[in-house]
Design an enzyme around this catalytic site. Structure first.
Site: not given
Ligand SMILES: Cc1cc2nc3c(=O)[nH]c(=O)nc-3n(C[C@H](O)[C@H](O)[C@H](O)COP(=O)(O)O)c2cc1C
Length: 358
Positions: A102, A141, A208-210, A233
């Protein structure tokens, strides 16, 4: 199939922690669509857990249909993390995850979240203590590194596995990047290799990511060699992404994407869970926001969005009628797939100005 410690997962697809979004109604919705191997709570504050803070209690709320469940904690104080971890296990956690990614100031100023990438000795001490304190698998993570271009995750991931951590999830960005730029698949591959090199072959590494479509999930696995993927997302407006990704990974194609009628059924189920579990005013207000995410996967749906906007919390059931009326208005096209994943991929490529997708 994927195993995290002694926990056998049905699929290698993980629903990410997403602060403000990944609550019990949403997790149940995604699980009901199918394909979710493990779902996570939003990040939880150990103090909030121990003080039984109302908001933290809501974030931890779970039931027997919400399994397996990873509860994610953030913090750099080993004693506090252990105490909170034991509480979380008593309240239904199947696994415990330590947040090391985070980038938000509120978290990093306490030396937690992505700051843990900068303090490896303490980070390993926290992981070691938590592994000993609970009898469920402990996972972590991470991001690739903290500062611009840093790649500290491979060595930290390896050391975490040596301390008994049972699964590593790696988000292919640095903390410096927050959510900007693109996810670095090569960086993820390096972390995957580091975890696999530990000799503890059964420790999975999750990419993880995108991941915006099931095709992205397949690409991530093919390019990085990761054992599974975590989606955040993209799941928000399409909790059926896990179902469709499973189909793609298992059969090489997605043959029966959800029709408009079925997608509207998912929205209604999500809302019913919200009404059941939250106070009405909050459920109605949240759904007004959530419906915009779903709308991206419904094709033209102005009347639905307008109708939902007009629902008042004194008549919450009206929202279900609005969805039904929308389906009725669409007529026989409700049994078609409104926006297929291929179309979604083209839409995304077009909006990124990336031109055609190969
Ligand atoms: C609004 C929001 C809140 C998130 N909250 C957390 C969280 O509480 N803990 C965490 O490890 N990652 C958190 N993330 C990160 C996501 O778990 C993930 O690692 C990141 O969005 C990339 O993945 P994606 O491209 O599939 O969104 C958050 C991301 C977003 C956009």
């Amino acid at each position: 199939m994927l195993k995290v410690g002694h926990v056998q997962l049905d699929t290698n697809l993980l629903l990410a922690p997403i602060a403000g979004h990944c609550d019990l109604p949403f997790r149940l919705t995604a699980r009901a669509c199918g394909g979710v191997g493990l779902a996570f709570t939003d990040l939880l504050c150990p103090h909030g857990i121990l003080k039984q803070n109302t908001q933290t209690q809501w974030l931890m709320a779970t039931n027997e249909d919400d399994r397996p469940l990873g509860m994610q904690l953030y913090g750099q104080d080993a004693d506090l993390m252990c105490e909170a971890g034991r509480w979380a296990v008593e309240r239904g956690a199947t696994t415990l995850d330590i947040n090391m990614g985070c980038p938000v100031d509120k978290v990093t100023k306490t030396f937690a979240g992505s700051m843990m990438l900068c303090t490896p000795d303490n980070t390993l001490a926290v992981a070691r203590a938590l592994v000993r304190a609970v009898d469920v698998p402990v996972t972590a993570k991470l991001r690739l590194g903290y500062g611009e271009g840093e790649l500290t995750a491979p060595s930290l991931a390896r050391a975490l596995v040596d301390e008994g951590v049972q699964c590593i999830t790696i988000h292919g960005r640095t903390a410096y990047q927050r959510f900007k730029g693109v996810c670095d698949l090569d960086g993820i591959r390096k972390v995957v290799e580091a975890v696999h090199e530990t000799g503890a072959n059964e420790i999975p590494c999750i990419g993880n990511g995108d991941i915006k479509t099931p095709f992205d999930a397949k690409r991530m696995i093919d390019v990085t060699g990761c054992d599974g993927v975590m989606i955040a997302r993209a799941a928000l407006g399409a909790p059926w992404i896990f179902r469709d990704t499973r189909q793609l990974l298992e059969t090489g194609e997605i043959v029966d994407e959800l029709t408009l009628r079925e997608r509207c059924g998912v929205i209604k189920a999500h809302y019913r869970w919200m009404l059941e579990m939250r106070d009405t005013r909050r459920a109605v207000n949240r759904m007004k926001q959530i419906v915009h995410g779903y709308a991206k996967h419904l094709g033209p749906c102005k009347s639905l969005k307008q109708g939902v906007k007009e629902v008042i919390f004194e008549a919450p059931e009206r929202l279900l009628d609005v969805v039904d009326e929308f389906v009725e208005r669409v007529g026989s096209a409700a049994d078609d797939v409104p926006v297929s994943w291929r179309e979604r991929e083209y839409q995304l490529a077009a909006s990124a100005g990336a031109g055609a997708v190969a």
